[in-house]
Design a protein around this motif. Structure first.
Motif, PDB file in Angstrom:
ATOM      1  N   ALA A   1       1.007  -1.301  -0.085  1.00 25.61           N
ATOM      2  CA  ALA A   1      -0.084   0.048  -0.044  1.00 25.61           C
ATOM      3  C   ALA A   1       0.868   1.056   0.083  1.00 25.61           C
ATOM      4  CB  ALA A   1      -0.918   0.123   1.288  1.00 25.61           C
ATOM      5  N   GLN A   2       1.963   1.147   0.629  1.00 23.56           N
ATOM      6  CA  GLN A   2       2.888   2.424   0.933  1.00 23.56           C
ATOM      7  C   GLN A   2       3.537   2.627  -0.618  1.00 23.56           C
ATOM      8  OE1 GLN A   2       6.194   1.837   3.327  1.00 23.56           O
ATOM      9  NE2 GLN A   2       6.829   3.930   3.331  1.00 23.56           N
ATOM     10  N   VAL A   3       3.848   1.562  -1.331  1.00 20.48           N
ATOM     11  CA  VAL A   3       4.534   1.788  -2.651  1.00 20.48           C
ATOM     12  C   VAL A   3       3.463   2.184  -3.562  1.00 20.48           C
ATOM     13  CG1 VAL A   3       5.381   0.555  -4.386  1.00 20.48           C
ATOM     14  CG2 VAL A   3       6.283   0.012  -2.230  1.00 20.48           C
TER      15      VAL A   3
ATOM     16  N   ARG B   1       3.779   5.849  -5.601  1.00 22.90           N
ATOM     17  CA  ARG B   1       3.777   5.991  -7.120  1.00 22.90           C
ATOM     18  C   ARG B   1       2.399   6.705  -7.678  1.00 22.90           C
ATOM     19  NH1 ARG B   1       5.056  -0.323  -8.484  1.00 22.90           N
ATOM     20  NH2 ARG B   1       7.593   0.031  -8.182  1.00 22.90           N
ATOM     21  N   MET B   2       1.434   6.793  -6.888  1.00 21.04           N
ATOM     22  CA  MET B   2       0.208   7.545  -7.435  1.00 21.04           C
ATOM     23  C   MET B   2       0.665   9.005  -6.856  1.00 21.04           C
ATOM     24  SD  MET B   2      -3.319   5.764  -5.935  1.00 21.04           S
ATOM     25  CE  MET B   2      -3.853   4.574  -6.899  1.00 21.04           C
ATOM     26  N   GLU B   3       1.300   9.273  -6.126  1.00 15.61           N
ATOM     27  CA  GLU B   3       1.677  10.584  -5.562  1.00 15.61           C
ATOM     28  C   GLU B   3       2.605  11.042  -6.780  1.00 15.61           C
ATOM     29  OE1 GLU B   3       4.365  12.904  -2.312  1.00 15.61           O
ATOM     30  OE2 GLU B   3       3.450  10.960  -1.533  1.00 15.61           O
ATOM     31  N   GLN B   4       3.509  10.340  -7.355  1.00 15.63           N
ATOM     32  CA  GLN B   4       4.599  10.724  -8.073  1.00 15.63           C
ATOM     33  C   GLN B   4       3.657  10.900  -9.374  1.00 15.63           C
ATOM     34  OE1 GLN B   4       7.964  11.321  -7.816  1.00 15.63           O
ATOM     35  NE2 GLN B   4       7.210  11.015  -5.678  1.00 15.63           N
ATOM     36  N   ALA B   5       3.075  10.244  -9.594  1.00 12.88           N
ATOM     37  CA  ALA B   5       2.067  10.313 -10.997  1.00 12.88           C
ATOM     38  C   ALA B   5       1.234  11.576 -10.965  1.00 12.88           C
ATOM     39  CB  ALA B   5       1.149   9.236 -11.211  1.00 12.88           C
ATOM     40  N   ALA B   6       0.606  11.896  -9.760  1.00 13.88           N
ATOM     41  CA  ALA B   6       0.007  13.314  -9.695  1.00 13.88           C
ATOM     42  C   ALA B   6       0.990  14.480  -9.654  1.00 13.88           C
ATOM     43  CB  ALA B   6      -0.876  13.004  -8.262  1.00 13.88           C
TER      44      ALA B   6
END
Length: 122
Positions: free
Chosen positions: A36-38, A42-47
């Motif tokens: 869940a952390q990874v 990745r979602m944060e980097q994509a955003a």
């Protein structure tokens, strides 16, 4: 009266059985938490990459926006993120302001994940 200085075999076996039951469940929870952390990272980097695309589009003159590419890629932390965007219309009364929808996708464990970001460029 005699004092005991150690554990009996039964006590040791009971402790081993309890640990044998508890540790797999605990390790499963730790592994799930790590996944869940990874995924969240990745979602944060994509955003952040999607927001960078919106910010980059906002500095272009409105006449040039239709002449630019509608996709970009960047590797962040050894993951390739691909952004694609489309202008979805003009906002009434603002002249050159346009709504832009950005979708950032990446490969995660053999399946594609994506994040959508919406913004306005002037």
């Amino acid at each position: 009266m005699k004092t005991r200085l150690g554990y009996t075999l039964i006590e040791v076996l009971v402790a081993v059985v309890i640990l044998g039951i508890a540790l797999p469940g605990l390790s499963y929870m730790v592994l799930g938490s790590r996944k869940a952390q990874v995924s969240s990272y990745r979602m944060e980097q994509a955003a952040a990459f999607g927001q960078l695309v919106i910010d980059s589009l906002s500095v272009l003159p409105s006449a040039q926006r239709s002449n630019t590419a509608t996709a970009a890629s960047d590797s962040i932390g050894q993951i390739l993120y691909t952004a694609s965007w489309a202008y979805t219309g003009l906002h009434a009364g603002t002249g050159s302001a346009q709504k832009v929808d950005v979708t950032v996708s990446w490969n995660h464990g053999g399946r594609m994940e994506s994040v959508s970001i919406h913004g306005v460029v002037r």
